[in-house]
Design a protein around this motif. Structure first.
Motif, PDB file in Angstrom:
ATOM      1  N   VAL A 104       0.858  -1.193   0.000  1.00 21.87           N
ATOM      2  CA  VAL A 104       0.000   0.000   0.000  1.00 21.87           C
ATOM      3  C   VAL A 104       0.892   1.239   0.000  1.00 21.87           C
ATOM      4  N   PRO A 105       0.746   2.147  -0.971  1.00 21.59           N
ATOM      5  CA  PRO A 105       1.612   3.334  -1.046  1.00 21.59           C
ATOM      6  C   PRO A 105       1.490   4.211   0.192  1.00 21.59           C
ATOM      7  N   GLU A 106       2.621   4.629   0.741  1.00 21.74           N
ATOM      8  CA  GLU A 106       2.626   5.504   1.906  1.00 21.74           C
ATOM      9  C   GLU A 106       2.026   6.870   1.591  1.00 21.74           C
ATOM     10  N   ASP A 107       2.067   7.264   0.306  1.00 21.27           N
ATOM     11  CA  ASP A 107       1.516   8.574  -0.076  1.00 21.27           C
ATOM     12  C   ASP A 107       0.042   8.681   0.299  1.00 21.27           C
ATOM     13  N   TYR A 108      -0.679   7.568   0.213  1.00 26.96           N
ATOM     14  CA  TYR A 108      -2.100   7.584   0.547  1.00 26.96           C
ATOM     15  C   TYR A 108      -2.298   7.972   2.008  1.00 26.96           C
ATOM     16  N   TYR A 109      -1.500   7.366   2.880  1.00 24.30           N
ATOM     17  CA  TYR A 109      -1.635   7.651   4.309  1.00 24.30           C
ATOM     18  C   TYR A 109      -1.201   9.080   4.642  1.00 24.30           C
ATOM     19  N   GLU A 110      -0.145   9.553   3.971  1.00 21.57           N
ATOM     20  CA  GLU A 110       0.317  10.922   4.218  1.00 21.57           C
ATOM     21  C   GLU A 110      -0.730  11.933   3.799  1.00 21.57           C
ATOM     22  N   ALA A 111      -1.354  11.712   2.640  1.00 22.16           N
ATOM     23  CA  ALA A 111      -2.399  12.622   2.179  1.00 22.16           C
ATOM     24  C   ALA A 111      -3.600  12.587   3.117  1.00 22.16           C
ATOM     25  N   ALA A 112      -3.946  11.389   3.623  1.00 24.08           N
ATOM     26  CA  ALA A 112      -5.070  11.270   4.549  1.00 24.08           C
ATOM     27  C   ALA A 112      -4.762  11.969   5.867  1.00 24.08           C
ATOM     28  N   SER A 113      -3.508  11.883   6.328  1.00 27.03           N
ATOM     29  CA  SER A 113      -3.128  12.554   7.567  1.00 27.03           C
ATOM     30  C   SER A 113      -3.233  14.068   7.432  1.00 27.03           C
ATOM     31  N   ILE A 114      -2.831  14.594   6.279  1.00 23.64           N
ATOM     32  CA  ILE A 114      -2.928  16.035   6.038  1.00 23.64           C
ATOM     33  C   ILE A 114      -4.388  16.478   6.079  1.00 23.64           C
ATOM     34  N   ASP A 115      -5.291  15.618   5.591  1.00 23.62           N
ATOM     35  CA  ASP A 115      -6.720  15.948   5.590  1.00 23.62           C
ATOM     36  C   ASP A 115      -7.375  15.702   6.949  1.00 23.62           C
TER      37      ASP A 115
ATOM     38  N   ALA B 186      -7.552  12.705   8.645  1.00 20.11           N
ATOM     39  CA  ALA B 186      -8.218  11.402   8.778  1.00 20.11           C
ATOM     40  C   ALA B 186      -7.764  10.689  10.044  1.00 20.11           C
ATOM     41  N   THR B 187      -8.677   9.981  10.676  1.00 17.86           N
ATOM     42  CA  THR B 187      -8.358   9.200  11.867  1.00 17.86           C
ATOM     43  C   THR B 187      -7.735   7.863  11.461  1.00 17.86           C
ATOM     44  N   VAL B 188      -7.215   7.156  12.464  1.00 18.97           N
ATOM     45  CA  VAL B 188      -6.628   5.835  12.208  1.00 18.97           C
ATOM     46  C   VAL B 188      -7.671   4.891  11.624  1.00 18.97           C
ATOM     47  N   TRP B 189      -8.890   4.914  12.175  1.00 18.80           N
ATOM     48  CA  TRP B 189      -9.947   4.050  11.656  1.00 18.80           C
ATOM     49  C   TRP B 189     -10.317   4.414  10.228  1.00 18.80           C
ATOM     50  N   SER B 190     -10.371   5.700   9.900  1.00 19.79           N
ATOM     51  CA  SER B 190     -10.699   6.126   8.535  1.00 19.79           C
ATOM     52  C   SER B 190      -9.632   5.647   7.548  1.00 19.79           C
ATOM     53  N   LYS B 191      -8.372   5.731   7.945  1.00 14.62           N
ATOM     54  CA  LYS B 191      -7.292   5.245   7.073  1.00 14.62           C
ATOM     55  C   LYS B 191      -7.440   3.743   6.825  1.00 14.62           C
ATOM     56  N   PHE B 192      -7.771   3.008   7.909  1.00 21.03           N
ATOM     57  CA  PHE B 192      -7.920   1.566   7.767  1.00 21.03           C
ATOM     58  C   PHE B 192      -9.107   1.212   6.877  1.00 21.03           C
ATOM     59  N   ALA B 193     -10.240   1.917   7.084  1.00 22.50           N
ATOM     60  CA  ALA B 193     -11.472   1.577   6.366  1.00 22.50           C
ATOM     61  C   ALA B 193     -11.440   2.022   4.907  1.00 22.50           C
ATOM     62  N   TYR B 194     -10.822   3.156   4.621  1.00 24.89           N
ATOM     63  CA  TYR B 194     -10.919   3.727   3.273  1.00 24.89           C
ATOM     64  C   TYR B 194      -9.627   3.635   2.462  1.00 24.89           C
ATOM     65  N   ILE B 195      -8.529   3.224   3.108  1.00 26.86           N
ATOM     66  CA  ILE B 195      -7.275   3.060   2.364  1.00 26.86           C
ATOM     67  C   ILE B 195      -6.786   1.616   2.436  1.00 26.86           C
ATOM     68  N   THR B 196      -6.619   1.118   3.678  1.00 24.18           N
ATOM     69  CA  THR B 196      -6.027  -0.212   3.850  1.00 24.18           C
ATOM     70  C   THR B 196      -6.907  -1.314   3.272  1.00 24.18           C
ATOM     71  N   LEU B 197      -8.159  -1.379   3.712  1.00 22.10           N
ATOM     72  CA  LEU B 197      -9.036  -2.473   3.275  1.00 22.10           C
ATOM     73  C   LEU B 197      -9.258  -2.485   1.764  1.00 22.10           C
ATOM     74  N   PRO B 198      -9.589  -1.336   1.127  1.00 23.79           N
ATOM     75  CA  PRO B 198      -9.751  -1.379  -0.343  1.00 23.79           C
ATOM     76  C   PRO B 198      -8.465  -1.768  -1.070  1.00 23.79           C
ATOM     77  N   SER B 199      -7.311  -1.372  -0.526  1.00 24.66           N
ATOM     78  CA  SER B 199      -6.047  -1.658  -1.210  1.00 24.66           C
ATOM     79  C   SER B 199      -5.678  -3.137  -1.143  1.00 24.66           C
ATOM     80  N   ILE B 200      -6.078  -3.810  -0.080  1.00 28.10           N
ATOM     81  CA  ILE B 200      -5.706  -5.225   0.066  1.00 28.10           C
ATOM     82  C   ILE B 200      -6.869  -6.152  -0.276  1.00 28.10           C
ATOM     83  N   ARG B 201      -7.900  -5.634  -0.951  1.00 23.38           N
ATOM     84  CA  ARG B 201      -9.069  -6.462  -1.268  1.00 23.38           C
ATOM     85  C   ARG B 201      -8.721  -7.729  -2.036  1.00 23.38           C
TER      86      ARG B 201
END
Length: 276
Positions: free
Chosen positions: A165-176, A178-193
């Motif tokens: 999973v690209p770290e850029d996604y998490y960095e962009a979410a942190s700037i916006d 996003a909470t830890v749960w939001s990152k997991f639900a909207y970045i991690t899970l879709p990326s590892i589907r």
């Protein structure tokens, strides 16, 4: 040679009255299959009892194999490099041992009279638990053993997926914000589907083919409550000597696994294609 021939020969056997001790194997067509699906026959009762026990194991074990495997991967992945490798090795080691070694370890843990767990409970003044001789404790024991024995494989698969999973996604979410749960639900899970689907299907197939744990730990007991379908297939083949009927059961079992795998695939990628 090692795939198509056994499948074809198994189909051939299932269409014959293939008793192990008989030299003649007359063709019976679909009679073995009809007997399995006909109410009141021995084959029907044995197949349904085994299928129900197997279905219970699948329903309880597969969600845990996925959730615990992903949870361990997330925990291990945040550790420093050397410690991460150490824990990854520790969790994966049980996967490398044989079924007989696994059974010896957990028989020593779960034995009602002299097991380690019940000995600890007695020291704490708590009543002992019949882990392997009563339900639902027998199922708890089998599922706990399965998690310990196989969870390392799923964990490694999930760790590799998380690292992709690209770290850029998490960095962009942190700037916006996003909470830890939001990152997991909207970045991690879709990326590892895709990996989640792979783990789901392989775990389901492995759970449907469960044999070593109930055979070595509970012998299918208490009664026949943990006697899974594969145990009944082997009993039908090598105790009752009815190879034709056993082959028909095995083929039906394989078809059920294929159907469930296709349904899992469609539920996962059908939603993706529809934009959900």
């Amino acid at each position: 040679m090692f795939l198509l021939f056994p499948i074809g020969y198994g189909l051939y056997i299932s269409l014959h009255d293939f008793e192990l001790l008989s030299e003649e194997h007359p063709f019976v067509g679909l009679d073995n299959y009809i007997a399995i699906f006909s109410g009141g026959t021995y084959e029907n009762s044995v197949f349904l009892r085994g299928l129900w026990a197997t279905a219970q194991f699948v329903l309880f074990s597969v969600p845990l194999l996925i959730a615990v495997g992903l949870g361990l991967a997330l925990l291990v992945n945040v550790l420093p490099g050397r410690i991460r490798g150490l824990f990854r090795t520790f969790y994966f080691m049980p996967y490398a041992i044989s079924a007989s070694v696994m059974a010896v370890i957990w028989l020593m843990m779960f034995d009602t009279n002299a097991g380690f767990i019940n000995s600890m409970l007695m020291k704490l003044g708590i009543d002992t638990i019949p882990w392997l001789t009563d339900t639902p404790w027998a199922w708890v024991s089998l599922i706990a053993t399965t998690l310990w024995w196989t969870i390392g494989f799923n964990m490694i698969i999930f760790i590799n997926a998380l690292n992709e999973v690209p770290e850029d996604y998490y960095e962009a979410a942190s700037i916006d914000g996003a909470t830890v749960w939001s990152k997991f639900a909207y970045i991690t899970l879709p990326s590892i589907r895709p990996v989640m689907l792979f783990v789901m299907i392989t775990s389901t197939i492995a759970s449907f083919n469960v044999y070593a744990q109930p055979y070595l730990l509970t012998r299918g007991g208490p009664g026949d409550s943990t006697k899974v379908l594969l145990m009944n297939v082997l009993d039908q083949a090598f105790i009752r000597k009815e190879i034709g009927s056993a082959s028909a059961m095995a083929i039906i079992m394989a078809l059920l696994i294929m159907i469930i795998s296709v349904v899992q695939y469609r539920l996962t990628y059908g939603r993706k294609e529809s934009g959900v």
